[in-house]
Scaffold this active site. Structure first.
Site, PDB file in Angstrom:
ATOM      1  N   CYS A 128       0.821  -1.220   0.000  1.00 56.65           N
ATOM      2  CA  CYS A 128       0.000   0.000   0.000  1.00 56.65           C
ATOM      3  C   CYS A 128       0.855   1.271   0.000  1.00 56.65           C
ATOM      4  CB  CYS A 128      -0.971  -0.024   1.174  1.00 56.65           C
ATOM      5  SG  CYS A 128      -0.232  -0.529   2.735  1.00 56.65           S
ATOM      6  N   SER A 153      -6.140   0.284   9.448  1.00 58.14           N
ATOM      7  CA  SER A 153      -6.492  -0.969   8.759  1.00 58.14           C
ATOM      8  C   SER A 153      -5.303  -1.535   7.998  1.00 58.14           C
ATOM      9  CB  SER A 153      -7.676  -0.747   7.816  1.00 58.14           C
ATOM     10  OG  SER A 153      -7.321   0.160   6.783  1.00 58.14           O
ATOM     11  N   ASN A 173      -5.776   2.351   1.192  1.00 57.29           N
ATOM     12  CA  ASN A 173      -4.827   1.237   1.323  1.00 57.29           C
ATOM     13  C   ASN A 173      -5.446  -0.110   1.007  1.00 57.29           C
ATOM     14  OD1 ASN A 173      -6.140   1.941   3.928  1.00 57.29           O
ATOM     15  ND2 ASN A 173      -5.221   0.040   4.628  1.00 57.29           N
TER      16      ASN A 173
HETATM   17  N1  LIG Z   1      -4.115  -4.171   5.236  1.00 57.29           N
HETATM   18  C1  LIG Z   1      -3.627  -3.510   4.199  1.00 57.29           C
HETATM   19  O1  LIG Z   1      -3.859  -2.302   4.044  1.00 57.29           O
HETATM   20  C2  LIG Z   1      -2.797  -4.232   3.173  1.00 57.29           C
HETATM   21  C3  LIG Z   1      -2.530  -3.580   1.967  1.00 57.29           C
HETATM   22  C4  LIG Z   1      -1.763  -4.235   0.993  1.00 57.29           C
HETATM   23  C5  LIG Z   1      -1.292  -5.517   1.238  1.00 57.29           C
HETATM   24  N2  LIG Z   1      -1.531  -6.111   2.439  1.00 57.29           N
HETATM   25  C6  LIG Z   1      -0.999  -7.472   2.636  1.00 57.29           C
HETATM   26  O2  LIG Z   1      -2.075  -8.384   2.406  1.00 57.29           O
HETATM   27  C7  LIG Z   1      -1.954  -9.506   3.268  1.00 57.29           C
HETATM   28  C8  LIG Z   1      -3.233  -9.624   4.113  1.00 57.29           C
HETATM   29  O3  LIG Z   1      -3.357  -8.413   4.865  1.00 57.29           O
HETATM   30  P1  LIG Z   1      -4.543  -8.169   5.857  1.00 57.29           P
HETATM   31  O4  LIG Z   1      -4.409  -6.787   6.356  1.00 57.29           O
HETATM   32  O5  LIG Z   1      -5.831  -8.631   5.273  1.00 57.29           O
HETATM   33  O6  LIG Z   1      -4.137  -9.203   7.028  1.00 57.29           O
HETATM   34  P2  LIG Z   1      -5.103  -9.902   8.063  1.00 57.29           P
HETATM   35  O7  LIG Z   1      -6.270  -9.015   8.308  1.00 57.29           O
HETATM   36  O8  LIG Z   1      -4.224 -10.306   9.210  1.00 57.29           O
HETATM   37  O9  LIG Z   1      -5.629 -11.191   7.299  1.00 57.29           O
HETATM   38  C9  LIG Z   1      -4.824 -12.280   6.927  1.00 57.29           C
HETATM   39  C10 LIG Z   1      -5.730 -13.487   6.870  1.00 57.29           C
HETATM   40  O10 LIG Z   1      -5.039 -14.626   6.336  1.00 57.29           O
HETATM   41  C11 LIG Z   1      -5.723 -15.774   6.851  1.00 57.29           C
HETATM   42  N3  LIG Z   1      -4.897 -16.959   6.623  1.00 57.29           N
HETATM   43  C12 LIG Z   1      -3.589 -17.114   6.933  1.00 57.29           C
HETATM   44  N4  LIG Z   1      -3.165 -18.324   6.487  1.00 57.29           N
HETATM   45  C13 LIG Z   1      -4.226 -18.930   5.867  1.00 57.29           C
HETATM   46  C14 LIG Z   1      -4.402 -20.157   5.168  1.00 57.29           C
HETATM   47  N5  LIG Z   1      -3.398 -21.040   5.047  1.00 57.29           N
HETATM   48  N6  LIG Z   1      -5.624 -20.436   4.633  1.00 57.29           N
HETATM   49  C15 LIG Z   1      -6.633 -19.550   4.754  1.00 57.29           C
HETATM   50  N7  LIG Z   1      -6.519 -18.373   5.396  1.00 57.29           N
HETATM   51  C16 LIG Z   1      -5.327 -18.053   5.942  1.00 57.29           C
HETATM   52  C17 LIG Z   1      -6.007 -15.423   8.281  1.00 57.29           C
HETATM   53  O11 LIG Z   1      -7.237 -15.969   8.665  1.00 57.29           O
HETATM   54  P3  LIG Z   1      -7.394 -17.408   9.256  1.00 57.29           P
HETATM   55  O12 LIG Z   1      -6.379 -17.526  10.364  1.00 57.29           O
HETATM   56  O13 LIG Z   1      -8.805 -17.477   9.674  1.00 57.29           O
HETATM   57  O14 LIG Z   1      -7.130 -18.346   8.151  1.00 57.29           O
HETATM   58  C18 LIG Z   1      -6.229 -13.907   8.237  1.00 57.29           C
HETATM   59  O15 LIG Z   1      -7.600 -13.573   8.316  1.00 57.29           O
HETATM   60  C19 LIG Z   1      -0.707  -9.265   4.152  1.00 57.29           C
HETATM   61  O16 LIG Z   1       0.379  -9.965   3.601  1.00 57.29           O
HETATM   62  C20 LIG Z   1      -0.498  -7.753   4.047  1.00 57.29           C
HETATM   63  O17 LIG Z   1       0.846  -7.371   4.192  1.00 57.29           O
HETATM   64  C21 LIG Z   1      -2.290  -5.508   3.403  1.00 57.29           C
END
Ligand SMILES: NC(=O)c1ccc[n+]([C@@H]2O[C@H](COP(=O)([O-])OP(=O)(O)OC[C@H]3O[C@@H](n4cnc5c(N)ncnc54)[C@H](OP(=O)(O)O)[C@@H]3O)[C@@H](O)[C@H]2O)c1
Length: 347
Positions: free
Chosen positions: A151, A181, A315
């Site tokens: 982001c 977020s 983001n």
């Molecule tokens: N937040 C932002 O603004 C943003 C922006 C760009 C990129 N990102 C990137 O995008 C990714 C996700 O970010 P986020 O903010 O959404 O993180 P998050 O809210 O912590 O969500 C990550 C999710 O992955 C799930 N998970 C992990 N391993 C899994 C598996 N093997 N099978 C199924 N589900 C699995 C977890 O849920 P369960 O434990 O229930 O499976 C969790 O809900 C990260 O790498 C982050 O760096 C985030």
């Protein structure tokens, strides 16, 4: 096109945003949403804002099982998890894999290691194309594996790209503020409301991980393997969005004889790009919230010596799910703006 989609990690913030956009996408026929901890629960219980769009439940399928019947697989997992599952997802044979984590964004493994440690699956890195959709456009057509930019990196790179011809000696300063977020769904001390509301603080000083992908782009664009740029990251008292300001001293380029017209460079870089809008005044975060747009104001000091560029993005949309879907559209040869052309919410 009747696309079958799998969103792996759909219970997180990025996963929820992907579902919001994909459930309304005109070319999408079905969406599987997987979660380890929420398998069997209604999506609308974890993401109440999606209750009007779907009554499906989270699937407990493994990433490879979910990928088996999907044309497009989105990985919205914590950092490091995509490296564990990408190999088996490729083996499942989906037409397109899009990773939203940082696992496959950086080609230079030494640069990657400086910020993230040793790469756990280096053999898979070359399969991915870094998908800065507003810059690459139709160059993404036919790609089979995409690494969606971070982001902060998206905002920073949109500010840097038009300046690539001005020279590697700029050392641009990139001052960014993000909403809470950006840190994901699991509460942390720094995302807790009393710590975040009415507050502003710097973090990852001189070492934010997104610098790795920013440096790789900036070095590639300028053609200088030693070009530098500095990202200065801050946490702000809001939930969504990134406001980033680039400041650069143009003297090295002017001293080398270049004429620099900052506004003209930005107009040329983003002419005809559907999701980048150049404004005559500094953009405001709330004007982009919920949208896939980047709003940019590019300015130059009266003496011509300094550039200052302001960028705002959401983001979770431009910085994550929206840009990933834009890249999917481009990779599959669909209209670039398909499913993404909607305005924001203000006030
Ligand atoms: N937040 C932002 O603004 C943003 C922006 C760009 C990129 N990102 C990137 O995008 C990714 C996700 O970010 P986020 O903010 O959404 O993180 P998050 O809210 O912590 O969500 C990550 C999710 O992955 C799930 N998970 C992990 N391993 C899994 C598996 N093997 N099978 C199924 N589900 C699995 C977890 O849920 P369960 O434990 O229930 O499976 C969790 O809900 C990260 O790498 C982050 O760096 C985030």
């Amino acid at each position: 096109m009747a696309l079958r989609i799998a969103v792996i990690g759909a219970a997180g913030y990025v996963g929820g945003e992907l579902l919001r956009l994909l459930l309304e996408h005109p070319e999408v026929a079905s969406v599987i949403a997987t979660s380890r901890s929420k398998a069997g629960e209604p999506v609308a219980e974890v993401h109440p804002q999606l209750g009007t769009l779907t009554d499906v439940r989270f699937s407990g399928l493994s990433p490879a099982e979910a990928a088996h019947d999907a044309d497009v697989v989105f990985l919205a997992l914590e950092h490091g998890e995509s490296s564990k599952v990408a190999g088996e997802i490729f083996a499942a044979g989906s037409a397109l894999v899009i990773d939203l984590a940082a696992d496959f964004r950086v080609r230079d493994l030494e640069l990657y290691a400086r910020f993230y440690g040793r790469h756990p699956a280096p053999e898979l890195v070359p399969r991915f194309t870094y998908a800065l959709a507003d810059v690459l456009g139709t160059e993404l057509k036919g790609a089979t594996a995409l690494a969606a930019p971070g982001c902060f990196a998206t905002a920073a790179e949109l500010a840097l790209y038009p300046l690539r011809g001005v020279g590697a000696g700029l050392l641009p300063a990139l001052f960014g503020v993000t909403g809470s977020s950006g840190s994901g769904v699991h509460p942390k001390a720094t995302t807790h409301h009393p710590a975040r509301a009415n507050n502003l603080f710097a973090y990852s000083v001189l070492a934010h991980r997104h610098e790795a992908e920013i440096l790789e782009r900036w070095r590639g664009w300028t053609g200088s393997p030693t070009a530098r740029a500095r990202l200065m990251t801050h946490s702000g008292p809001f939930v969504r969005g990134i406001h980033l300001t680039l400041h650069a001293d143009l003297e090295p380029a002017r001293a080398a004889g270049a004429t620099v017209d900052v506004k003209a460079l930005f107009r040329a870089a983003y002419a005809g790009r559907p999701f980048v809008r150049l404004l005559d005044q500094p953009p405001e975060l709330t004007h982009v919230t919920g949208t896939n747009y980047a709003l940019i104001h590019a300015a130059q000091s009266a003496d011509g010596r300094e550039a200052q560029v302001m960028v705002v993005v959401d983001n979770l949309v431009k910085g994550a799910g929206g840009q990933a879907i834009q890249a999917m559209n481009l990779a599959l040869g669909l209209p670039e703006a398909s499913g993404l052309r909607f305005g924001g919410i203000f006030p």
